[in-house]
Enzyme design. Structure first.
Site, PDB file in Angstrom:
ATOM      1  N   CYS A 105      58.868  11.969  61.857  1.00  7.60           N
ATOM      2  CA  CYS A 105      59.740  12.215  63.005  1.00  7.60           C
ATOM      3  C   CYS A 105      59.325  13.587  63.525  1.00  7.60           C
ATOM      4  CB  CYS A 105      61.215  12.216  62.612  1.00  7.60           C
ATOM      5  SG  CYS A 105      62.284  12.706  63.983  1.00  7.60           S
ATOM      6  N   SER A 109      64.030  14.825  62.058  1.00  4.00           N
ATOM      7  CA  SER A 109      63.875  14.354  60.682  1.00  4.00           C
ATOM      8  C   SER A 109      64.365  12.924  60.531  1.00  4.00           C
ATOM      9  CB  SER A 109      64.655  15.271  59.744  1.00  4.00           C
ATOM     10  OG  SER A 109      66.007  15.317  60.162  1.00  4.00           O
ATOM     11  N   CYS A 110      64.320  12.129  61.614  1.00  2.00           N
ATOM     12  CA  CYS A 110      64.846  10.763  61.579  1.00  2.00           C
ATOM     13  C   CYS A 110      64.124   9.955  60.498  1.00  2.00           C
ATOM     14  CB  CYS A 110      64.674  10.105  62.942  1.00  2.00           C
ATOM     15  SG  CYS A 110      65.585  10.993  64.229  1.00  2.00           S
TER      16      CYS A 110
END
Lengths: 197, 118
Positions: A105, A109-110
């Protein structure tokens, strides 16, 4: 202000202060913080991603359904992407002899926490986010994964609404191995794409 | 225009560090920050997109020098001020109020700025 006041103890004091203020204003209930921490830690595990992978290895029809519509397919295993703050679209990509997939990501921080558990610090680091899209082969080499020169690498960049998971290649010599045992071979890094399995 | 969080392809970052144990949190306060954020979003104080935006509009130097959950805490306190839940003075610890230069850590709190719509 001495250096002693910086760093971890200063920020933990500030967090405690804000938490107490919000409790006093009724925006956070007593015991809610501990409950939400427990929920987060219990909310996902790489064992879930490993189960999905093992099923895809032993059941080609499931694999097809998984790659076509992952949100629907994982419900067959009692899993879901709706446990967080919003339902997330899941796309599962499978490694083959010719193609390797890796997930990042770049913007934040997906990450599919429900299927992989809390993410490792390196996944959230600017170093990984910046470099894996520019030099995926070099980054994978640093993780100890040396891919043949002819292997195509696809980098999938997650977003606020979309999450990705990699199905690693089934290791050689595992014919006839029971599904649970196969799941035990799968690692979190394999599901992100920074390890072979 | 992209913001500082859009680091994809950017050069100059250090090597990737893998930790042997990879804990979910590196200190108790990090877990509390995560839980506070979830509580505030569930209550509708702000939403997930506003939270992401509050991280992404951090000044580049603050963004790059903050750890992951320090960014989260900065975003939470920024939004609490902008939504009118608390003033910067209320959010500061007595120690921070006694030494105002410490307020510079979350940059937004130190910068007098009209809340955008609150």
């Amino acid at each position: 202000m001495s250096a002693d006041h910086h760093g971890s103890s200063a920020i933990s004091e500030r967090v405690r202060h804000v938490e107490a203020l919000l409790e006093a204003r009724g925006l956070v209930d007593e015991g809610e913080i501990d409950r939400r921490i427990d929920e987060f830690l219990a909310g996902g595990s790489p064992a879930n991603g490993a189960r999905i992978t093992a099923r895809a290895w032993v059941d080609p029809d499931f694999r097809d359904r998984l790659l076509a519509d992952a949100n629907a397919a994982i419900r067959e295993l009692g899993l879901s992407m709706s446990g967080g703050l919003q339902e997330q679209r899941l796309k599962v990509v499978a490694n083959t002899e010719d193609e390797h997939n890796v997930v990042v990501c770049t913007l934040c921080s997906c990450y599919p926490i429900a299927l992989l558990g809390p993410s490792p610090a390196w996944y959230k680091s600017e170093a990984y986010r910046s470099r894996v899209v520019r030099d995926p082969r070099g980054v994978l080499r640093e993780f100890g994964l040396e891919l043949p020169a002819g292997t195509r690498i696809s980098v999938w960049d997650a977003s606020a609404e979309s999450r990705y998971m990699v199905v690693p290649r089934r290791p050689e010599g595992t014919d006839g191995m029971p599904e649970e045992e196969l799941a035990g071979l799968v690692t979190r890094k394999g599901l992100i794409g920074t390890a072979a399995v | 225009m992209s913001r500082i969080n859009d680091v994809g392809g950017m050069v100059g970052f250090p090597a990737i560090v893998e930790e042997p144990d990879e804990p979910a949190f590196h200190a108790d306060w990090e877990a509390h920050v995560l839980a506070l954020n979830a509580a505030l979003i569930r209550r509708g104080v702000y939403n997930l997109d506003e939270f992401r935006d509050a991280i992404e509009r951090m000044p580049p130097d603050a963004y790059l020098s903050s750890s992951y959950y320090e960014k989260w805490f900065t975003a939470i306190t920024t939004l609490l001020v902008e939504k009118g839940v608390a003033t910067p003075e209320e959010l500061a610890t007595p120690e921070e109020l006694a030494t105002p230069e410490e307020l510079a850590t979350p940059e937004e709190l130190a910068t007098p700025e009209e809340p955008a719509g609150g």
